[in-house]
Design a protein around this motif. Structure first.
Motif, PDB file in Angstrom:
ATOM      1  N   TYR A 199       0.751  -1.228   0.029  1.00  0.00           N
ATOM      2  CA  TYR A 199      -0.070   0.043  -0.052  1.00  0.00           C
ATOM      3  C   TYR A 199       0.939   1.030  -0.061  1.00  0.00           C
ATOM      4  CZ  TYR A 199      -4.170  -2.890   1.203  1.00  0.00           C
ATOM      5  OH  TYR A 199      -5.050  -3.910   1.366  1.00  0.00           O
ATOM      6  N   THR A 200       0.437   2.306  -0.719  1.00  0.00           N
ATOM      7  CA  THR A 200       1.154   3.623  -0.684  1.00  0.00           C
ATOM      8  C   THR A 200       0.320   4.656   0.088  1.00  0.00           C
ATOM      9  OG1 THR A 200       2.222   2.923  -2.873  1.00  0.00           O
ATOM     10  CG2 THR A 200       2.048   5.371  -2.307  1.00  0.00           C
ATOM     11  N   VAL A 201       0.860   5.199   1.091  1.00  0.00           N
ATOM     12  CA  VAL A 201       0.337   6.189   1.942  1.00  0.00           C
ATOM     13  C   VAL A 201       0.812   7.456   1.300  1.00  0.00           C
ATOM     14  CG1 VAL A 201       0.030   6.932   4.378  1.00  0.00           C
ATOM     15  CG2 VAL A 201       0.297   4.616   3.742  1.00  0.00           C
ATOM     16  N   ASN A 202      -0.233   8.268   1.144  1.00  0.00           N
ATOM     17  CA  ASN A 202      -0.139   9.663   0.591  1.00  0.00           C
ATOM     18  C   ASN A 202      -0.922  10.565   1.810  1.00  0.00           C
ATOM     19  OD1 ASN A 202       1.219   9.123  -2.022  1.00  0.00           O
ATOM     20  ND2 ASN A 202      -0.826   8.240  -2.460  1.00  0.00           N
ATOM     21  N   VAL A 203      -0.073  11.499   2.002  1.00  0.00           N
ATOM     22  CA  VAL A 203      -0.538  12.617   2.944  1.00  0.00           C
ATOM     23  C   VAL A 203      -0.945  13.957   2.371  1.00  0.00           C
ATOM     24  CG1 VAL A 203      -0.156  14.135   5.025  1.00  0.00           C
ATOM     25  CG2 VAL A 203       0.632  11.600   4.860  1.00  0.00           C
ATOM     26  N   THR A 204      -2.167  14.537   2.515  1.00  0.00           N
ATOM     27  CA  THR A 204      -2.332  15.747   1.690  1.00  0.00           C
ATOM     28  C   THR A 204      -2.829  16.940   2.816  1.00  0.00           C
ATOM     29  OG1 THR A 204      -4.879  15.104   1.454  1.00  0.00           O
ATOM     30  CG2 THR A 204      -3.293  14.648  -0.263  1.00  0.00           C
ATOM     31  N   LEU A 205      -2.397  17.926   2.596  1.00  0.00           N
ATOM     32  CA  LEU A 205      -2.646  19.237   3.626  1.00  0.00           C
ATOM     33  C   LEU A 205      -4.013  19.734   3.096  1.00  0.00           C
ATOM     34  CD1 LEU A 205       0.899  20.825   3.633  1.00  0.00           C
ATOM     35  CD2 LEU A 205      -0.244  19.232   5.527  1.00  0.00           C
ATOM     36  N   ILE A 206      -4.741  19.878   4.149  1.00  0.00           N
ATOM     37  CA  ILE A 206      -6.129  20.532   3.839  1.00  0.00           C
ATOM     38  C   ILE A 206      -6.083  22.155   4.068  1.00  0.00           C
ATOM     39  CG2 ILE A 206      -8.492  20.535   4.579  1.00  0.00           C
ATOM     40  CD1 ILE A 206      -8.056  17.755   5.616  1.00  0.00           C
ATOM     41  N   GLU A 207      -6.262  22.723   3.064  1.00  0.00           N
ATOM     42  CA  GLU A 207      -6.265  24.194   3.085  1.00  0.00           C
ATOM     43  C   GLU A 207      -7.672  24.590   3.389  1.00  0.00           C
ATOM     44  OE1 GLU A 207      -4.543  25.925  -0.269  1.00  0.00           O
ATOM     45  OE2 GLU A 207      -2.405  25.082   0.177  1.00  0.00           O
ATOM     46  N   ASN A 208      -8.783  24.024   2.843  1.00  0.00           N
ATOM     47  CA  ASN A 208     -10.385  24.501   2.867  1.00  0.00           C
ATOM     48  C   ASN A 208     -11.083  23.298   3.703  1.00  0.00           C
ATOM     49  OD1 ASN A 208      -9.844  27.552   1.923  1.00  0.00           O
ATOM     50  ND2 ASN A 208      -9.226  26.396   0.098  1.00  0.00           N
ATOM     51  N   PRO A 209     -11.073  23.196   4.669  1.00  0.00           N
ATOM     52  CA  PRO A 209     -11.825  21.860   5.237  1.00  0.00           C
ATOM     53  C   PRO A 209     -13.125  22.011   5.012  1.00  0.00           C
ATOM     54  CG  PRO A 209     -11.183  23.293   7.077  1.00  0.00           C
ATOM     55  CD  PRO A 209     -10.514  23.790   5.796  1.00  0.00           C
ATOM     56  N   VAL A 210     -14.075  21.012   4.904  1.00  0.00           N
ATOM     57  CA  VAL A 210     -15.356  20.845   4.791  1.00  0.00           C
ATOM     58  C   VAL A 210     -16.128  20.879   6.028  1.00  0.00           C
ATOM     59  CG1 VAL A 210     -15.435  20.156   2.274  1.00  0.00           C
ATOM     60  CG2 VAL A 210     -15.526  18.289   4.462  1.00  0.00           C
ATOM     61  N   ALA A 211     -15.473  20.362   7.074  1.00  0.00           N
ATOM     62  CA  ALA A 211     -16.014  20.076   8.371  1.00  0.00           C
ATOM     63  C   ALA A 211     -14.802  20.492   9.305  1.00  0.00           C
ATOM     64  CB  ALA A 211     -16.619  18.814   8.490  1.00  0.00           C
TER      65      ALA A 211
ATOM     66  N   TRP B 105     -12.666  10.999  15.684  1.00  0.00           N
ATOM     67  CA  TRP B 105     -13.445  10.591  14.842  1.00  0.00           C
ATOM     68  C   TRP B 105     -13.832  11.480  13.660  1.00  0.00           C
ATOM     69  CZ3 TRP B 105     -17.784  11.781  12.589  1.00  0.00           C
ATOM     70  CH2 TRP B 105     -18.638  10.559  11.766  1.00  0.00           C
ATOM     71  N   LEU B 106     -14.186  12.655  13.877  1.00  0.00           N
ATOM     72  CA  LEU B 106     -14.418  13.553  12.705  1.00  0.00           C
ATOM     73  C   LEU B 106     -13.391  13.733  11.699  1.00  0.00           C
ATOM     74  CD1 LEU B 106     -16.764  15.499  12.101  1.00  0.00           C
ATOM     75  CD2 LEU B 106     -15.069  17.345  12.569  1.00  0.00           C
ATOM     76  N   THR B 107     -12.154  13.903  12.107  1.00  0.00           N
ATOM     77  CA  THR B 107     -11.203  13.833  10.947  1.00  0.00           C
ATOM     78  C   THR B 107     -10.824  12.507  10.506  1.00  0.00           C
ATOM     79  OG1 THR B 107      -9.384  13.476  12.745  1.00  0.00           O
ATOM     80  CG2 THR B 107      -9.995  15.726  12.249  1.00  0.00           C
ATOM     81  N   GLY B 108     -11.112  11.505  11.110  1.00  0.00           N
ATOM     82  CA  GLY B 108     -11.011  10.237  10.353  1.00  0.00           C
ATOM     83  C   GLY B 108     -11.942   9.528   9.458  1.00  0.00           C
ATOM     84  N   ASN B 109     -13.295  10.179   9.668  1.00  0.00           N
ATOM     85  CA  ASN B 109     -14.453   9.688   9.200  1.00  0.00           C
ATOM     86  C   ASN B 109     -15.155  10.443   7.939  1.00  0.00           C
ATOM     87  OD1 ASN B 109     -14.925   6.863  10.297  1.00  0.00           O
ATOM     88  ND2 ASN B 109     -14.142   8.064  11.967  1.00  0.00           N
ATOM     89  N   ILE B 110     -14.918  11.854   8.059  1.00  0.00           N
ATOM     90  CA  ILE B 110     -15.366  12.844   7.009  1.00  0.00           C
ATOM     91  C   ILE B 110     -14.278  13.336   6.346  1.00  0.00           C
ATOM     92  CG2 ILE B 110     -16.604  14.863   6.780  1.00  0.00           C
ATOM     93  CD1 ILE B 110     -18.338  14.239   9.281  1.00  0.00           C
ATOM     94  N   SER B 111     -14.537  12.904   4.957  1.00  0.00           N
ATOM     95  CA  SER B 111     -13.066  13.316   4.012  1.00  0.00           C
ATOM     96  C   SER B 111     -13.012  14.769   3.901  1.00  0.00           C
ATOM     97  CB  SER B 111     -13.517  12.880   2.732  1.00  0.00           C
ATOM     98  OG  SER B 111     -12.478  13.287   1.741  1.00  0.00           O
ATOM     99  N   GLY B 112     -11.774  15.373   4.093  1.00  0.00           N
ATOM    100  CA  GLY B 112     -11.970  16.846   4.325  1.00  0.00           C
ATOM    101  C   GLY B 112     -11.940  17.466   5.405  1.00  0.00           C
ATOM    102  N   ALA B 113     -12.154  16.661   6.641  1.00  0.00           N
ATOM    103  CA  ALA B 113     -12.576  17.321   7.846  1.00  0.00           C
ATOM    104  C   ALA B 113     -11.184  17.566   8.775  1.00  0.00           C
ATOM    105  CB  ALA B 113     -13.428  16.587   8.818  1.00  0.00           C
TER     106      ALA B 113
END
Length: 468
Positions: free
Chosen positions: A197-209, A231-239
């Motif tokens: 598996y390849t793990v990619n980390v992305t930085l959120i600039e404009n979160p949705v939650a 829970w929020l940051t791990g289960n809602i994409s872009g949180a």
């Protein structure tokens, strides 16, 4: 003789044996427990030898990842204790698409073993980077982890944890550190099964939650708030997580944010005034202008525990209408341990979007909503509306507050309610408040998660209901 026989029966029951009758019942006068019922070897198709776990009486046979003939497998070797008999014999052709039972008897003793045939499997089930859950794509074998610049995570030396399929081994090992400033590789192996598996980390600039809190980072929150934030940051994409300081300073953009979640585990308040003037709430009150603007522009909120008072600050509920039945506080270590029948609250409208797909407790009333499990320990911090004057019933509560009652406790107290959006309508852009002590995110004692998963389901429902 009766006493000796009782001891033998108790011994047999403990070890899963069944014995014949006593001399008092049939007059035989003897029970043969001299032998044993152990399985020493079990082989299928001449090459797949089972791993035998005597304590749990489990025989697990592993076959290659691409093996597809489990519906017709031959028993080619079966070695049991001397003198023992079995219901399965060498030469039998059996269907192992489902587990089978091997019964071993020896005299008056009997043991049942469960035989399971499993393909080698090397799948990643869960990935967490410094508390942030990654999104796994099994088809592409990729993991995407979204973090914000203010997460406090040192991506060049970050600790990760993984959960793999049974028997799979991960390299590098779970609990170690890695450099996630670039794509990071995880290799899982289980005999013939190998996946990378390849793990990619992305930085959120404009979160949705956003989950908001008083600490600079998620890890500095108290355990109860930390569990809710993760829970929020791990289960809602872009949180993402943001401190009140981030909001006040403008370091966290709200441009694309649709929902703010504030689970505030703190001492309860006797009224809204004491909440608004308390020193620990001053950052939240300082950020109020931006929060009001967010709400008036269609942003939604989920507020729980002491944070339900923030609805008054936003102007969604009159300042003189606040929970009148509050208790709890502390550091969230927990005080009440759940038994076999965990506590629950009741939904007023079981068809409300909030309760969609929640797991029902067998035999419970249709309107019962369980959020806890056996052995779960809650601190039971509560901010609810007891049905005291002037809130004589849910209708009176709704008339006085302008809210919609969503759930009540066994004593009738209103433990969850919904407030309108700034446009005067329920639904999108509105506010959901959870004042129930059962809205709990962290147990200091181990437990098997089952009905506690309902909290996550309800949160996902709330996100959809309030933002779409």
């Amino acid at each position: 003789m009766k006493t000796i026989y009782s001891i033998i029966c108790a011994f047999c029951m403990v070890f899963g044996f069944t014995a014949c009758s006593s001399d008092d019942d049939h007059g035989t006068g003897s029970v043969n427990v001299s032998g044993s019922c152990l399985v020493e070897k079990f082989v299928l198709n001449g090459q797949y030898e089972g791993t035998i776990t005597t304590e749990t009486r489990l025989i697990k046979v592993k076959v290659p990842v691409d093996f597809t003939q489990t519906n017709d497998m031959e028993v080619t070797s079966l070695v049991v204790s001397e003198g023992a008999q079995t219901n399965i014999k060498v030469g039998d052709h059996l269907n192992f698409n489902a587990d089978r039972m091997l019964r071993v008897t020896n005299g008056d003793l009997q043991l049942d073993y469960q035989i399971t045939v499993r393909n080698d499997e090397a799948l990643l089930k869960n990935f967490v980077l410094e508390g942030v859950k990654g999104a796994i794509n099994q088809q592409d074998k990729t993991v995407t982890v979204s973090v914000t610049a203010n997460s406090g995570i040192d991506l060049a030396n970050a600790t990760f944890e993984v959960e793999c399929s049974e028997d799979a081994i991960c390299s590098p090992a779970s609990g170690t550190k890695g450099n996630f400033t670039e794509p990071f590789l995880l290799t899982l192996t289980d005999n013939t099964a190998v996946n990378t598996y390849t793990v990619n980390v992305t930085l959120i600039e404009n979160p949705v939650a956003l989950f908001v809190g008083s600490a600079a980072t998620v890890e500095e929150l108290n355990d109860e708030e930390k569990a809710a934030a993760k829970w929020l940051t791990g289960n809602i994409s872009g949180a993402a997580y943001a401190s009140w300081t981030d909001i006040i300073s403008g370091n966290m953009s709200l441009a694309e944010c649709k929902l703010i979640f504030w689970h505030h585990h703190h001492a309860t308040f006797s009224n809204y005034k004491t909440f608004a003037e308390h020193e620990d709430e001053q950052e939240a009150m300082t950020a109020l202008a931006k929060m009001k603007e967010f709400w008036q522009n269609g942003g939604a909120f989920v507020l729980s525990r002491a944070a339900v008072n923030y609805a008054n600050a936003l102007g969604a509920m009159p300042e003189d209408i606040y929970p009148n039945n509050c208790w709890g506080g502390g550091n969230g270590e927990g005080s009440d341990v759940m038994g076999d029948d965990p506590w629950h609250f009741f939904a007023y409208d079981t068809n409300h979007a909030l309760w969609k797909n929640t797991k029902a407790y067998p035999g419970a009333a249709e309107d019962a909503v369980y959020t806890l499990d056996k052995d779960y320990t809650i601190c039971n911090t509560t901010c609810q509306f007891a049905l005291w004057d002037p809130y004589t019933d849910s209708n009176a509560f709704e008339t006085i507050s302008g809210a919609r009652a969503l759930a009540h406790g066994g004593d009738g107290a209103i433990v969850a309610w919904e407030l309108k959006a700034a446009n005067g309508q329920f639904g999108k852009g509105g506010i959901i408040c959870f004042g129930s002590g059962l809205w709990d995110w962290n147990s200091p004692t181990p437990y098997t998660s089952n009905y506690h998963d309902n909290i996550g389901t309800i949160m996902l429902n709330a996100f959809d209901y309030l933002t779409k």
